[in-house]
Design a protein around this motif. Structure first.
Motif, PDB file in Angstrom:
ATOM      1  N   VAL A 117       0.855  -1.188   0.000  1.00 48.51           N
ATOM      2  CA  VAL A 117       0.000   0.000   0.000  1.00 48.51           C
ATOM      3  C   VAL A 117       0.889   1.236   0.000  1.00 48.51           C
ATOM      4  O   VAL A 117       1.841   1.316   0.785  1.00 48.51           O
ATOM      5  CB  VAL A 117      -0.917   0.027   1.237  1.00 48.51           C
ATOM      6  CG1 VAL A 117      -1.783   1.291   1.240  1.00 48.51           C
ATOM      7  CG2 VAL A 117      -1.797  -1.220   1.289  1.00 48.51           C
ATOM      8  N   TYR A 118       0.590   2.191  -0.874  1.00 49.19           N
ATOM      9  CA  TYR A 118       1.335   3.450  -0.871  1.00 49.19           C
ATOM     10  C   TYR A 118       0.358   4.596  -1.103  1.00 49.19           C
ATOM     11  O   TYR A 118      -0.838   4.376  -1.299  1.00 49.19           O
ATOM     12  CB  TYR A 118       2.451   3.425  -1.928  1.00 49.19           C
ATOM     13  CG  TYR A 118       1.973   3.551  -3.357  1.00 49.19           C
ATOM     14  CD1 TYR A 118       2.086   4.748  -4.048  1.00 49.19           C
ATOM     15  CD2 TYR A 118       1.403   2.463  -4.026  1.00 49.19           C
ATOM     16  CE1 TYR A 118       1.653   4.866  -5.365  1.00 49.19           C
ATOM     17  CE2 TYR A 118       0.974   2.572  -5.340  1.00 49.19           C
ATOM     18  CZ  TYR A 118       1.102   3.782  -6.005  1.00 49.19           C
ATOM     19  OH  TYR A 118       0.659   3.902  -7.301  1.00 49.19           O
ATOM     20  N   PHE A 119       0.877   5.828  -1.090  1.00 46.37           N
ATOM     21  CA  PHE A 119       0.011   7.003  -1.105  1.00 46.37           C
ATOM     22  C   PHE A 119       0.203   7.868  -2.353  1.00 46.37           C
ATOM     23  O   PHE A 119       1.307   8.030  -2.856  1.00 46.37           O
ATOM     24  CB  PHE A 119       0.273   7.872   0.137  1.00 46.37           C
ATOM     25  CG  PHE A 119      -0.283   7.283   1.399  1.00 46.37           C
ATOM     26  CD1 PHE A 119      -1.529   7.658   1.876  1.00 46.37           C
ATOM     27  CD2 PHE A 119       0.439   6.332   2.098  1.00 46.37           C
ATOM     28  CE1 PHE A 119      -2.040   7.104   3.035  1.00 46.37           C
ATOM     29  CE2 PHE A 119      -0.066   5.768   3.263  1.00 46.37           C
ATOM     30  CZ  PHE A 119      -1.313   6.152   3.729  1.00 46.37           C
ATOM     31  N   ASN A 120      -0.923   8.400  -2.801  1.00 41.37           N
ATOM     32  CA  ASN A 120      -0.934   9.459  -3.812  1.00 41.37           C
ATOM     33  C   ASN A 120      -0.260   9.061  -5.117  1.00 41.37           C
ATOM     34  O   ASN A 120       0.560   9.798  -5.668  1.00 41.37           O
ATOM     35  CB  ASN A 120      -0.275  10.731  -3.250  1.00 41.37           C
ATOM     36  CG  ASN A 120      -1.022  11.278  -2.051  1.00 41.37           C
ATOM     37  OD1 ASN A 120      -2.247  11.230  -1.992  1.00 41.37           O
ATOM     38  ND2 ASN A 120      -0.285  11.759  -1.066  1.00 41.37           N
ATOM     39  N   GLY A 121      -0.641   7.914  -5.632  1.00 44.48           N
ATOM     40  CA  GLY A 121      -0.133   7.465  -6.912  1.00 44.48           C
ATOM     41  C   GLY A 121      -1.246   6.974  -7.809  1.00 44.48           C
ATOM     42  O   GLY A 121      -2.377   6.755  -7.379  1.00 44.48           O
ATOM     43  N   GLY A 122      -0.926   6.768  -9.077  1.00 47.82           N
ATOM     44  CA  GLY A 122      -1.941   6.369 -10.043  1.00 47.82           C
ATOM     45  C   GLY A 122      -1.808   4.959 -10.558  1.00 47.82           C
ATOM     46  O   GLY A 122      -2.495   4.586 -11.513  1.00 47.82           O
ATOM     47  N   ASN A 123      -0.947   4.142  -9.930  1.00 46.10           N
ATOM     48  CA  ASN A 123      -0.733   2.769 -10.391  1.00 46.10           C
ATOM     49  C   ASN A 123      -1.122   1.756  -9.325  1.00 46.10           C
ATOM     50  O   ASN A 123      -0.961   1.997  -8.128  1.00 46.10           O
ATOM     51  CB  ASN A 123       0.738   2.562 -10.772  1.00 46.10           C
ATOM     52  CG  ASN A 123       1.154   3.419 -11.943  1.00 46.10           C
ATOM     53  OD1 ASN A 123       0.454   3.490 -12.946  1.00 46.10           O
ATOM     54  ND2 ASN A 123       2.291   4.089 -11.829  1.00 46.10           N
ATOM     55  N   ALA A 124      -1.626   0.617  -9.778  1.00 47.89           N
ATOM     56  CA  ALA A 124      -1.999  -0.472  -8.876  1.00 47.89           C
ATOM     57  C   ALA A 124      -1.741  -1.791  -9.582  1.00 47.89           C
ATOM     58  O   ALA A 124      -1.551  -1.835 -10.793  1.00 47.89           O
ATOM     59  CB  ALA A 124      -3.457  -0.361  -8.451  1.00 47.89           C
ATOM     60  N   ALA A 125      -1.735  -2.885  -8.810  1.00 49.52           N
ATOM     61  CA  ALA A 125      -1.533  -4.218  -9.368  1.00 49.52           C
ATOM     62  C   ALA A 125      -2.320  -5.204  -8.516  1.00 49.52           C
ATOM     63  O   ALA A 125      -3.079  -4.803  -7.624  1.00 49.52           O
ATOM     64  CB  ALA A 125      -0.043  -4.572  -9.396  1.00 49.52           C
ATOM     65  N   ASP A 126      -2.158  -6.497  -8.791  1.00 50.72           N
ATOM     66  CA  ASP A 126      -2.941  -7.511  -8.083  1.00 50.72           C
ATOM     67  C   ASP A 126      -2.789  -7.416  -6.571  1.00 50.72           C
ATOM     68  O   ASP A 126      -3.722  -7.717  -5.834  1.00 50.72           O
ATOM     69  CB  ASP A 126      -2.526  -8.912  -8.546  1.00 50.72           C
ATOM     70  CG  ASP A 126      -3.017  -9.214  -9.953  1.00 50.72           C
ATOM     71  OD1 ASP A 126      -3.918  -8.493 -10.423  1.00 50.72           O
ATOM     72  OD2 ASP A 126      -2.505 -10.160 -10.571  1.00 50.72           O
ATOM     73  N   SER A 130      -3.140   1.883  -4.122  1.00 54.05           N
ATOM     74  CA  SER A 130      -2.760   3.281  -3.953  1.00 54.05           C
ATOM     75  C   SER A 130      -3.878   4.025  -3.234  1.00 54.05           C
ATOM     76  O   SER A 130      -5.040   3.970  -3.646  1.00 54.05           O
ATOM     77  CB  SER A 130      -2.497   3.929  -5.315  1.00 54.05           C
ATOM     78  OG  SER A 130      -2.274   5.323  -5.172  1.00 54.05           O
ATOM     79  N   LEU A 131      -3.535   4.702  -2.147  1.00 55.44           N
ATOM     80  CA  LEU A 131      -4.492   5.494  -1.380  1.00 55.44           C
ATOM     81  C   LEU A 131      -4.284   6.966  -1.711  1.00 55.44           C
ATOM     82  O   LEU A 131      -3.175   7.488  -1.583  1.00 55.44           O
ATOM     83  CB  LEU A 131      -4.290   5.273   0.127  1.00 55.44           C
ATOM     84  CG  LEU A 131      -4.316   3.830   0.632  1.00 55.44           C
ATOM     85  CD1 LEU A 131      -4.045   3.801   2.134  1.00 55.44           C
ATOM     86  CD2 LEU A 131      -5.646   3.160   0.318  1.00 55.44           C
TER      87      LEU A 131
END
Length: 321
Positions: A117-126, A130-131
């Motif tokens: 989990v990370y913050f203020n980004g526009g990428n995600a995966a399985d 992104s929060l």
């Protein structure tokens, strides 16, 4: 030498390790232990402090072991930290900055049983979430207060980056409340360049700015203290900063990072955390306005409370109604 600091000491017996060696280390989806990475120190700024507070709440709420590592900002350091977290049974890892997004995306496949989990980004995966704080509205309301309280009709924004959503919101809020106000804007293109931020403050002060919005957790306190010494106003950022300078801070635009940590852990523990880009706002109780300075007219405080309530219910800002 890489050293992992433990908040809670974990004693793992040789017998338990032997038992685990023949099966999967994690019970997929449910919290085992939790890790936190920060790119400076825990005490460096209010953003990091709130992340740490959220980690402690997770420890208390879920009765798990929690770990953190400071000053992790290179690929090698991140890889080493994640590997040691996993050895300690961590299956939920928070990266307390948007810089962790690309690194997590690169290594996520190597740890399919770990949720990143990370913050203020526009990428995600399985297994990467992104929060994001939807901070346009909080900036708008802060701008309304600044537009109301400026006496020189000049308001200043000192931001870390020009893309911060609260900047556009603040600008719109100032103009909605006070169409004749002039808005000065300067950007650091860095999160932690306090020296440059203070220079920008001095230049804006010379130009007549009397209300400042320092949009960076590493330098907001310093700017507020400077404004206090000069008898000027400021809008607090990330935390409720009224107590820091009671005669200076008009209100604060607050991001309740600690609450978002608890929410994320609960969703993960209940198998409900989506591996996608998630956005949060006033409606989610993780963004709010802080306490008002007594110098803000009471009637205007009541008006602002109504605007926030209306936005929470409808999703429409005053200039959209």
């Amino acid at each position: 030498m890489f050293t992992l600091k433990k908040i809670t000491i974990v004693l793992i017996s040789v017998a338990l390790i032997t038992i685990l060696s023949g099966c999967s280390y994690f019970e997929t989806g449910q919290i085992q232990n939790v890790g936190l990475l920060v790119d400076t120190s825990i005490d460096d700024n209010v953003w990091n402090k709130k992340g740490y507070d959220g980690l402690l709440e997770i420890e208390k709420e879920f009765d798990v072991q929690v770990y953190y590592e400071e000053d992790i900002d290179t690929e090698e350091e991140i890889n080493n930290a994640v590997a040691e977290f996993v050895q300690d049974g961590v299956n939920l890892i928070f990266g307390h900055s948007n810089m962790y997004g690309s690194y997590f995306m690169d290594i996520a496949e190597s740890y399919p049983d770990v949720q990143f989990v990370y913050f203020n980004g526009g990428n995600a995966a399985d297994n990467v979430t992104s929060l994001n704080f939807n901070s346009h509205a909080m900036g708008f309301f802060g701008g309304m207060v600044a537009g109301k309280m400026t006496e020189s009709n000049q308001v200043g924004i000192i931001g870390a980056y020009s893309w911060q959503p609260e900047i556009e919101g603040f600008y719109e809020g100032v103009k909605y409340q006070n169409p004749t106000a002039q808005i000065e804007m300067n950007f650091l293109s860095a999160w932690n360049d306090t020296e440059t931020a203070l220079t920008m403050y001095e230049n804006m002060k010379k130009e007549g700015v009397d209300v400042f919005y320092p949009i960076g957790d590493s330098f907001s306190e310093d700017i507020i203290k400077m404004a206090e010494g000069d008898g000027l106003y400021a809008i607090g950022f990330v935390a409720d900063q009224l107590e820091l300078a009671p005669d200076t801070v008009l209100t604060s635009t607050i991001q309740h990072v600690d609450k978002l940590y608890e929410y994320t852990a609960t969703e993960f523990d209940n198998f409900h955390l989506n591996s996608t880009v998630l956005s949060f706002d006033f409606q989610d109780d993780v963004i709010s306005l802080g306490e008002f300075n007594d110098r803000v007219p009471e009637a205007f405080q009541e008006e602002m409370a109504e605007h926030v309530e209306d936005y929470t219910e409808t999703g429409l800002l005053p200039n959209e109604e």
